[in-house]
Enzyme design. Sequence first.
Site, short mmCIF file in Angstrom:
data_model
loop_
_atom_site.label_atom_id
_atom_site.label_comp_id
_atom_site.label_asym_id
_atom_site.label_seq_id
_atom_site.Cartn_x
_atom_site.Cartn_y
_atom_site.Cartn_z
N GLU A 132 5.70 -3.38 0.95
CA GLU A 132 5.70 -3.16 -0.51
C GLU A 132 4.91 -1.88 -0.75
O GLU A 132 3.68 -1.91 -0.86
CB GLU A 132 5.03 -4.34 -1.22
CG GLU A 132 5.73 -5.66 -1.02
CD GLU A 132 7.01 -5.80 -1.84
OE1 GLU A 132 7.28 -4.92 -2.69
OE2 GLU A 132 7.75 -6.75 -1.63
N GLY B 182 0.83 -1.21 0.00
CA GLY B 182 0.00 0.00 0.00
C GLY B 182 0.86 1.25 0.00
O GLY B 182 2.03 1.22 -0.40
N SER B 183 0.28 2.32 0.47
CA SER B 183 0.97 3.61 0.43
C SER B 183 2.12 3.66 1.45
O SER B 183 2.16 2.87 2.40
CB SER B 183 -0.04 4.71 0.76
OG SER B 183 -0.64 4.41 2.00
N GLY C 156 2.58 1.98 5.21
CA GLY C 156 3.73 1.15 5.51
C GLY C 156 4.47 1.61 6.76
O GLY C 156 4.98 0.80 7.54
N CYS D 28 1.85 0.47 -8.82
CA CYS D 28 2.99 0.92 -8.01
C CYS D 28 4.18 1.16 -8.94
O CYS D 28 5.05 1.98 -8.63
CB CYS D 28 3.33 -0.10 -6.95
SG CYS D 28 3.49 -1.76 -7.60
#
Length: 503
Positions: free
Chosen positions: A260, A238-239, A243, A294
């Site tokens: 990630e 995610g963002s 994270g 991403c």
Amino acid sequence: MHDLLKRLGIADINPAACHSDWVSGGETLIPSVNPASGEPIASVRSATADDFEAVVASAHARFKEWRMVPAPARGELVRLLGEELRRHKEDLGALVALEMGKIRAEGEGEVQEMIDICDFSVGLSRQLYGNTMHSERPGHRMYEQWHPLGVVGVISAFNFPVAVWAWNAAIAAVCGDTVVWKPSSKTPLTAVAVQHICNRVTQGTEAEGVFGLAVGDRHAVGGPMLGDRRIPLISATGSCSMGRRVGEAMARRLARAILELGGNNGIIVTEDADLEMATRAIVFGAVGTAGQRCTSTRRIIMQRSIAEDLTNRILRAYEQVRIGDPLDPDTLMGPLLDQDAVDTMMKALDEVRAGGGEILTGGKTLDRPGFFVEPTVCRVRPDLPIVREETFAPILYLLEYETLDEAIEIHNGVDQGLSSSIFTTNLLSAETFLSHRGSDCGIANANIGTSGAEIGGAFGGEKDTGGGREAGSDSWKMYMRRQTCTTNWSRELPLAQGIVFGD
Ligand code: NAD
């Protein structure tokens, strides 16, 4: 649409969570919305605290049995999962397109990634190798072995609603772990569909209950998952801001995290590059998935001598991009996810204008239902603050450079470090970019765009992208615990480092 949902077993209000049985969920309904129309598709109940507890308790109990199944037998069950995914590739791909808004070909590509990682994991189930090393003590044998870790929590993002789960779940399963999945609450329906597929494959087998699901937002499921000591590893996609919270929470209880996170991916184009090939890669990378990957291409760093030529080629290619219904085979770009995503894009473009940037094409919303925008190209200065951020939308920034060193400095001058590439026919430029003084990203390519990674390599990025690695290569090691073992087969008790203790 109803037939599709029926074939996938998700036509009505769907339950919130599943271990080997479905759990009914609470009163809160999470809507699944079609971004191409803004209309609801179906609803999924949000998991309650009790549901979450039931799923984790079941996964924890199942782990104790699943770890005793030999790894190649675990691989066989993942092979069957891959076969079932093959049978559902079209339907599941269509559902991904319907709920997330990526075009159907990309939706099916995502399911293909699930199949690929299952195939990879089957082979891996016979290759969970440890090293042996020579002991410094006579009559001793020393080696490392890898044991199953426990319950793996998977937190996934909306933009890859099924593939990222599979990258984690297939590997975790052959490693002997069980899985609890918290999907994005923007894409709950695809998760429920995947769980139905898992249940069909695992029912009545040793793998029953290995894959669990808890649908709910960060308050209902995400937070409790981070604090649960029965979950030794969380793989979170995610963002960067998400994270950071996951990383902090896991560090607090000294547990593992695979992070990630966001990217801000650039392509350097040198004056000797094949501009035709570069243009195709740039357009696919920037416009594909409406800039919601991403690995989407966000920055083009082009040598000044070819800047005008390349800009014109990109602008001409943008005129050909067919925007529309993701399920229509002629469509190249679907909608953004929701109104928030549209607003975020428009705000970023305001910042471009305010900072003296120039919008060369696009910049507007489309006058039709759903969350459609025009793919946008901007000419900007590299130090414009918005260029350093990941805006999850089809905005491409054009930047210029004189020397390769300058290009690399611009390229690396952002906080994120996921994917990167150079287009050049000069071997020295390509190797410099791929060397330790070149790209600082987890993925670095030459004459290939930034998006569209294969599952065989380890996937992930550096800096604010979080440092995690998933999918192929030796990423599996994160899903197991390493044990170093020494056996003394002599009748003496020599100590390491030659230490003499007592007589
Ligand atoms: P997001 O951060 O809003 O949400 C991702 C997931 O995290 C969701 O399931 C969400 O519910 C959960 N979450 C959010 N806050 C949480 C918290 N405090 N505790 C626990 N869970 C929490 O991201 P998004 O909008 O769904 O996805 C887009 C982002 O994901 C982009 O930044 C993109 O670059 C990134 N992404 C990265 C990769 C990668 O592999 N590096 C892959 C796909 C997407």
